[in-house]
Design a protein around this motif. Structure first.
Motif, PDB file in Angstrom:
ATOM      1  N   ASP A 136     -26.877  13.443  11.371  1.00  0.00           N
ATOM      2  CA  ASP A 136     -27.294  12.120  10.887  1.00  0.00           C
ATOM      3  C   ASP A 136     -27.296  11.061  11.973  1.00  0.00           C
ATOM      4  N   VAL A 137     -26.429  11.209  12.977  1.00  0.00           N
ATOM      5  CA  VAL A 137     -26.318  10.223  14.059  1.00  0.00           C
ATOM      6  C   VAL A 137     -26.161  10.972  15.379  1.00  0.00           C
ATOM      7  N   PRO A 138     -26.517  10.363  16.500  1.00  0.00           N
ATOM      8  CA  PRO A 138     -26.332  11.052  17.778  1.00  0.00           C
ATOM      9  C   PRO A 138     -24.857  11.315  18.060  1.00  0.00           C
ATOM     10  N   ARG A 145     -18.383  29.468  16.223  1.00  0.00           N
ATOM     11  CA  ARG A 145     -17.760  29.438  17.552  1.00  0.00           C
ATOM     12  C   ARG A 145     -18.344  28.330  18.422  1.00  0.00           C
ATOM     13  N   ALA A 146     -19.654  28.145  18.337  1.00  0.00           N
ATOM     14  CA  ALA A 146     -20.277  27.076  19.117  1.00  0.00           C
ATOM     15  C   ALA A 146     -19.784  25.709  18.648  1.00  0.00           C
ATOM     16  N   PHE A 147     -19.689  25.519  17.328  1.00  0.00           N
ATOM     17  CA  PHE A 147     -19.232  24.240  16.787  1.00  0.00           C
ATOM     18  C   PHE A 147     -17.796  23.959  17.226  1.00  0.00           C
ATOM     19  N   ALA A 148     -16.936  24.977  17.193  1.00  0.00           N
ATOM     20  CA  ALA A 148     -15.552  24.800  17.620  1.00  0.00           C
ATOM     21  C   ALA A 148     -15.474  24.435  19.099  1.00  0.00           C
ATOM     22  N   ASP A 149     -16.347  25.047  19.913  1.00  0.00           N
ATOM     23  CA  ASP A 149     -16.329  24.742  21.348  1.00  0.00           C
ATOM     24  C   ASP A 149     -16.879  23.342  21.617  1.00  0.00           C
ATOM     25  N   LEU A 150     -17.848  22.903  20.830  1.00  0.00           N
ATOM     26  CA  LEU A 150     -18.323  21.528  20.960  1.00  0.00           C
ATOM     27  C   LEU A 150     -17.192  20.544  20.661  1.00  0.00           C
ATOM     28  N   GLN A 151     -16.393  20.840  19.640  1.00  0.00           N
ATOM     29  CA  GLN A 151     -15.250  19.977  19.332  1.00  0.00           C
ATOM     30  C   GLN A 151     -14.279  19.933  20.498  1.00  0.00           C
ATOM     31  N   ARG A 152     -14.077  21.068  21.148  1.00  0.00           N
ATOM     32  CA  ARG A 152     -13.186  21.101  22.314  1.00  0.00           C
ATOM     33  C   ARG A 152     -13.762  20.277  23.454  1.00  0.00           C
ATOM     34  N   MET A 153     -15.075  20.330  23.651  1.00  0.00           N
ATOM     35  CA  MET A 153     -15.706  19.548  24.707  1.00  0.00           C
ATOM     36  C   MET A 153     -15.565  18.047  24.469  1.00  0.00           C
ATOM     37  N   LEU A 154     -15.536  17.658  23.186  1.00  0.00           N
ATOM     38  CA  LEU A 154     -15.540  16.235  22.832  1.00  0.00           C
ATOM     39  C   LEU A 154     -14.167  15.720  22.418  1.00  0.00           C
ATOM     40  N   GLU A 169     -15.474   8.788  18.194  1.00  0.00           N
ATOM     41  CA  GLU A 169     -16.817   8.480  17.711  1.00  0.00           C
ATOM     42  C   GLU A 169     -17.722   9.712  17.755  1.00  0.00           C
ATOM     43  N   ALA A 170     -17.633  10.462  18.857  1.00  0.00           N
ATOM     44  CA  ALA A 170     -18.462  11.654  18.997  1.00  0.00           C
ATOM     45  C   ALA A 170     -18.062  12.728  17.995  1.00  0.00           C
ATOM     46  N   LEU A 171     -16.773  12.917  17.798  1.00  0.00           N
ATOM     47  CA  LEU A 171     -16.313  13.926  16.850  1.00  0.00           C
ATOM     48  C   LEU A 171     -16.688  13.560  15.420  1.00  0.00           C
ATOM     49  N   THR A 172     -16.625  12.276  15.086  1.00  0.00           N
ATOM     50  CA  THR A 172     -17.037  11.831  13.754  1.00  0.00           C
ATOM     51  C   THR A 172     -18.523  12.110  13.540  1.00  0.00           C
ATOM     52  N   ALA A 173     -19.327  11.834  14.558  1.00  0.00           N
ATOM     53  CA  ALA A 173     -20.764  12.113  14.464  1.00  0.00           C
ATOM     54  C   ALA A 173     -21.008  13.612  14.327  1.00  0.00           C
ATOM     55  N   LEU A 174     -20.264  14.416  15.090  1.00  0.00           N
ATOM     56  CA  LEU A 174     -20.470  15.864  15.075  1.00  0.00           C
ATOM     57  C   LEU A 174     -20.227  16.449  13.686  1.00  0.00           C
ATOM     58  N   ARG A 175     -19.332  15.855  12.919  1.00  0.00           N
ATOM     59  CA  ARG A 175     -19.027  16.360  11.582  1.00  0.00           C
ATOM     60  C   ARG A 175     -20.217  16.239  10.630  1.00  0.00           C
ATOM     61  N   THR A 176     -21.210  15.428  10.975  1.00  0.00           N
ATOM     62  CA  THR A 176     -22.406  15.314  10.126  1.00  0.00           C
ATOM     63  C   THR A 176     -23.420  16.414  10.420  1.00  0.00           C
TER      64      THR A 176
END
Length: 431
Positions: A284-286, A342-351, A356-363
């Motif tokens: 929904d958001v960048p 696995r990719a989503f979990a690694d993105l969370q680790r990167m961020l 703000e980025a983690l909140t956006a990623l949850r969408t």
């Protein structure tokens, strides 16, 4: 000179060869086994999203691309230079001060401690050196593994591991940096000399532009599988299709990936290869506001790189939505759900640490993924002089494919050009 030429495969090399021959007044027919042209340079359109079949970009400095494409008609959208390096809960900006016009990116890159000041100066010096060196000079230089070349240039192991390994791992699809330094130097020069872009309608727009004149001439047949080549003694005289029908021609151009070329011709091909998985998430958001690559520099990274593609090219997502592209090196033996998880979990680790980025990623939700086991043929040092020629030595048989040059979009186009030139230079009856 051959008057009727059959091209097997509608990737960039085959299309370039076919269009060149068509413009020279020759009768050409392109046979493509799949349901659309482009080979690995294709885009799909799903729910308003543009999904390239694998994360790919165009370097505007590619000499062959400048010759073959009308850039203005492609609506090119540019990445920002450099990258965001994600490591240990930190994100550091690295950029090219010769090209980046963002003062905050320049300041961040100057202040970051992820890369030492002397490594930053070496990177700037290398960019200046590459700008002053011709492509022919780069190709003629001695070859060695990329990591060895970087060490010889004085780069610290930290710079190699944190930046060069993930960044060029994303280009070579191999973080070992054993890839030929010839490839590294060429790509470094292309990055320094021009922009990194995608067409507004996806990378497949490159293939579509090459194919436009051929389509108008009725010179492309889709869903047409070639079972075998036809021969008369040593002369290759056409192709037999899977349905048993035959296409006779004065010359046959095999413009397929190396494994299929080996099957059709029985000739030796580069066998080692590298693969990748590209995953797309819609949100929904960048996740980030940047047009730079996100690199995961941890040695145990699952995700090698990611990019908010809808920041670079808003046309890649429908209004109110955003597209995140994620690249994994190799093709892990997991099903789709496991790869996305696995990719989503690694993105969370990167961020991590960026609320703000983690909140956006949850969408974000999984959209589509592409497994590409054969993305490139492997390019260790010294391989390029051993690659096949466009003229095979068998009468009537030619190659137009990246495996005659190097594994890149530019090389595929060059191979198509060279193949067409070889055919056009041949006397009548000498195909």
């Amino acid at each position: 000179m051959p008057e009727h030429i059959l091209i097997i495969g509608a990737g960039l090399a085959g299309l370039t060869c076919a269009r060149t021959l068509l413009r020279a007044g020759k009768r050409v027919m392109v046979l493509e086994a799949s349901d659309e042209i482009g080979g690995r340079v294709r885009s799909d359109y799903q729910d308003g999203f543009v999904l390239d079949r694998g994360f790919q970009v165009l370097f505007t400095a590619y000499p062959a691309a400048q010759r073959q494409f009308d850039y203005r008609a492609l609506g090119l959208c540019a990445f920002d230079p450099g990258a965001l390096v994600c490591e240990g809960g930190r994100r550091a900006v690295l950029t090219d001060p010769l090209r980046d016009r963002d003062p905050w990116a320049l300041l961040g890159a100057a202040l970051t401690s992820v890369i030492r000041p002397d490594d930053k100066l070496r990177t700037l010096a290398l960019a200046l050196e590459m700008r002053q060196t011709t492509v022919d000079e780069l190709i003629a230089a001695p070859d060695e593994p990329t990591e060895t070349y970087l060490q010889q240039k004085g780069f610290s192991q930290a710079a190699i591991d944190r930046f060069f390994r993930p960044f060029y791992g994303g280009i070579f699809l191999d973080r070992s940096l054993h890839t030929s330094a010839r490839c590294f130097r060429f790509n470094f020069k292309m990055l320094s000399d021009g922009q990194t872009v995608v067409p507004a309608r996806g990378m497949g727009a490159l293939s579509q532009q090459l194919a436009a004149e051929l389509r108008s001439a009725g010179a492309i047949r889709l869903k047409t599988q070639v079972a075998a080549l036809m021969t008369d003694g040593p002369q290759v005289t056409g192709a037999m299709l899977a349905d048993g029908s035959r296409f006779a021609s004065d010359a046959v151009v095999v413009a397929t990936p190396a494994p299929e070329a080996a099957r059709l011709t029985g000739l030796p091909m580069p066998e080692a290869h590298v693969g990748t998985v590209t995953l797309y998430f819609a949100g929904d958001v960048p996740v980030v506001p940047d047009k730079k690559l996100l690199l995961h520099s941890e040695p145990d990274a699952f995700v090698n790189n990611a990019v908010q593609l809808s920041n670079v090219a808003p046309s890649y997502a429908p209004p109110g939505a955003h597209l995140l592209s994620v690249s994994i090196l190799g093709v892990p033996p997991f099903d789709d759900d496991e790869l996305f998880a696995r990719a989503f979990a690694d993105l969370q680790r990167m961020l991590v640490g960026n609320h703000e980025a983690l909140t956006a990623l949850r969408t974000y939700r999984p959209l589509r993924l592409y497994r590409i086991p054969y993305s490139q043929f492997a390019q260790p040092p010294g391989i390029h002089p051993t690659l096949p020629d466009n003229a095979t030595g068998r009468p009537g048989l030619f190659f137009a494919a990246e495996f005659t040059e190097a594994s890149s979009l530019n090389a595929a186009i060059i191979s198509g050009e060279k193949c067409a030139e070889q055919i056009l230079r041949m006397p009548s009856g000498m195909a």
